[in-house]
Motif scaffolding. Sequence first.
Motif, short mmCIF file in Angstrom:
data_model
loop_
_atom_site.label_atom_id
_atom_site.label_comp_id
_atom_site.label_asym_id
_atom_site.label_seq_id
_atom_site.Cartn_x
_atom_site.Cartn_y
_atom_site.Cartn_z
N THR A 115 -9.66 16.65 10.96
CA THR A 115 -9.90 16.06 12.29
C THR A 115 -8.58 15.56 12.85
O THR A 115 -7.70 15.12 12.10
CB THR A 115 -10.90 14.90 12.21
OG1 THR A 115 -10.40 13.91 11.29
CG2 THR A 115 -12.26 15.39 11.72
N GLY A 116 -8.45 15.60 14.15
CA GLY A 116 -7.23 15.14 14.77
C GLY A 116 -6.14 16.19 14.74
O GLY A 116 -6.37 17.38 14.50
N SER A 117 -4.90 15.73 14.93
CA SER A 117 -3.76 16.65 15.05
C SER A 117 -2.85 16.64 13.83
O SER A 117 -1.77 17.21 13.86
CB SER A 117 -2.94 16.28 16.29
OG SER A 117 -2.46 14.94 16.19
N LEU A 149 0.85 -1.19 0.00
CA LEU A 149 0.00 0.00 0.00
C LEU A 149 0.88 1.24 0.00
O LEU A 149 2.00 1.23 0.51
CB LEU A 149 -0.91 0.02 1.24
CG LEU A 149 -1.90 -1.14 1.38
CD1 LEU A 149 -2.65 -1.04 2.71
CD2 LEU A 149 -2.88 -1.17 0.22
N CYS A 150 0.37 2.30 -0.61
CA CYS A 150 1.04 3.60 -0.58
C CYS A 150 0.21 4.52 0.30
O CYS A 150 -0.91 4.90 -0.07
CB CYS A 150 1.20 4.18 -1.98
SG CYS A 150 2.40 3.29 -3.01
N LYS A 151 0.75 4.83 1.45
CA LYS A 151 0.03 5.63 2.43
C LYS A 151 0.55 7.06 2.40
O LYS A 151 1.75 7.30 2.40
CB LYS A 151 0.22 5.03 3.82
CG LYS A 151 -0.60 5.71 4.91
CD LYS A 151 -0.37 5.01 6.25
CE LYS A 151 -1.15 5.69 7.35
NZ LYS A 151 -0.92 5.03 8.67
N ALA A 152 -0.40 8.01 2.36
CA ALA A 152 -0.02 9.41 2.30
C ALA A 152 0.76 9.83 3.53
O ALA A 152 0.48 9.40 4.65
CB ALA A 152 -1.26 10.29 2.14
N VAL A 153 1.78 10.67 3.28
CA VAL A 153 2.57 11.24 4.37
C VAL A 153 1.67 12.11 5.25
O VAL A 153 0.81 12.83 4.74
CB VAL A 153 3.74 12.06 3.81
CG1 VAL A 153 4.39 12.91 4.88
CG2 VAL A 153 4.76 11.14 3.16
N ASN A 154 1.87 12.07 6.55
CA ASN A 154 1.15 12.93 7.47
C ASN A 154 1.99 14.15 7.82
O ASN A 154 3.21 14.06 7.97
CB ASN A 154 0.79 12.18 8.75
CG ASN A 154 -0.38 11.24 8.56
OD1 ASN A 154 -1.23 11.47 7.71
ND2 ASN A 154 -0.41 10.17 9.32
N CYS A 155 1.32 15.27 7.94
CA CYS A 155 1.96 16.52 8.36
C CYS A 155 1.28 17.03 9.63
O CYS A 155 0.09 16.79 9.84
CB CYS A 155 1.82 17.60 7.28
SG CYS A 155 2.65 17.25 5.72
N PRO A 156 2.01 17.76 10.45
CA PRO A 156 1.35 18.41 11.59
C PRO A 156 0.42 19.51 11.09
O PRO A 156 0.56 20.01 9.97
CB PRO A 156 2.52 18.99 12.39
CG PRO A 156 3.61 19.18 11.38
CD PRO A 156 3.45 18.06 10.40
N LEU A 157 -0.55 19.87 11.90
CA LEU A 157 -1.47 20.94 11.51
C LEU A 157 -0.70 22.24 11.35
O LEU A 157 0.23 22.54 12.12
CB LEU A 157 -2.56 21.10 12.56
CG LEU A 157 -3.60 19.98 12.64
CD1 LEU A 157 -4.60 20.27 13.75
CD2 LEU A 157 -4.31 19.79 11.32
#
Length: 336
Positions: free
Chosen positions: A163-165, A139-147
């Motif tokens: 939603t979330g942080s 799977l290719c999962k999108a990179v997460n960034c801080p808000l």
Amino acid sequence: MSPALALLLLCQAAFYTTVTSVKVCGRPTVTDGIDDSTLRRVYEVGEEVTLNCEQGYLPSRTPAPRITCTATGAWTQSNLECSPKMCQIPRPLQPFANGRTEAPFKSVLNYTCDDGYVLVGTNESRCLHDGTWSHPPPLCKAVNCPLPKPPRDGRIAHDKPVTGSTTKYGQAWTYECNPPKAPSYERGFCMADGTVTEPPVCRDVSCSVPASIPNGFIRFAVMRPHGYKETVEYVCNEHYILEGQNEIRCQNTGNWSSKPVCRAPCAVGIKRGRIFYNGKKIWIGDLKPNRVLHGEHVAFYCLNKTDKCGYPVASTCNDGNLPIPECFEGESLCVF
């Protein structure tokens, strides 16, 4: 030479002749995919060998053929061909496989993800002897960034609800400042390396008095400098066509967005003949006033000298210019 020595030499010659006259067959030459793990280096005349495909290959004929070592030292023909088993390429990957839906045994699929995505799973899969893949597609999962942080004296308007942080790669937002200030840049993003755009600086911005445009005018506007996000509207003179956005906006750079252009109408530049305009065939003398708006089409009738009949050739009004087709010579001899 003594009789004993002569006899010994004759015996040695006879033994050498006997040994060298016996032919043998060397290791059979096989094609790709045939199992050669049990083949010996030397075979005697008359010996037989059964050829089989190695694991991961399919035979072209059954039962398995046998070859024989002949008295000439050559093997008989087998005509056995072994073709590799095939693995089905996963359907989501087929658009990247140049139209192929299968891959042969021992093929390798190498997986990579686009920038901004992290690979979850193995990056390689091999086609096995039983027609299956060694590993499922990852799977290719999108990179997460801080808000992102809002600018001082301002706020953030996200394109999508958050939603979330954290936020995901590719998501974007708009920086807004408390009026009348403007952000040094308006857009922010979650970037491929997992970082977000730094917040802009809120500052005072003013655009100069808006300029007029040829063959048009500004509607209901006070001629003064304007602040960030203020707009003015342009209108074209009668029979002129506005091209572009009718409103311009004072941008955060202190410049106006692009002004529109008023495109001029055209006159049909022939004295005699018929045209096809606005769904009707008319004589040029009946076109009153002689005017075609920018972007409209006019068909002129050209003469087919062989058949002595006319055919339509279209032309388009482009900002005051309506080209006459080179084939047009005036009124044709036919009735349309």
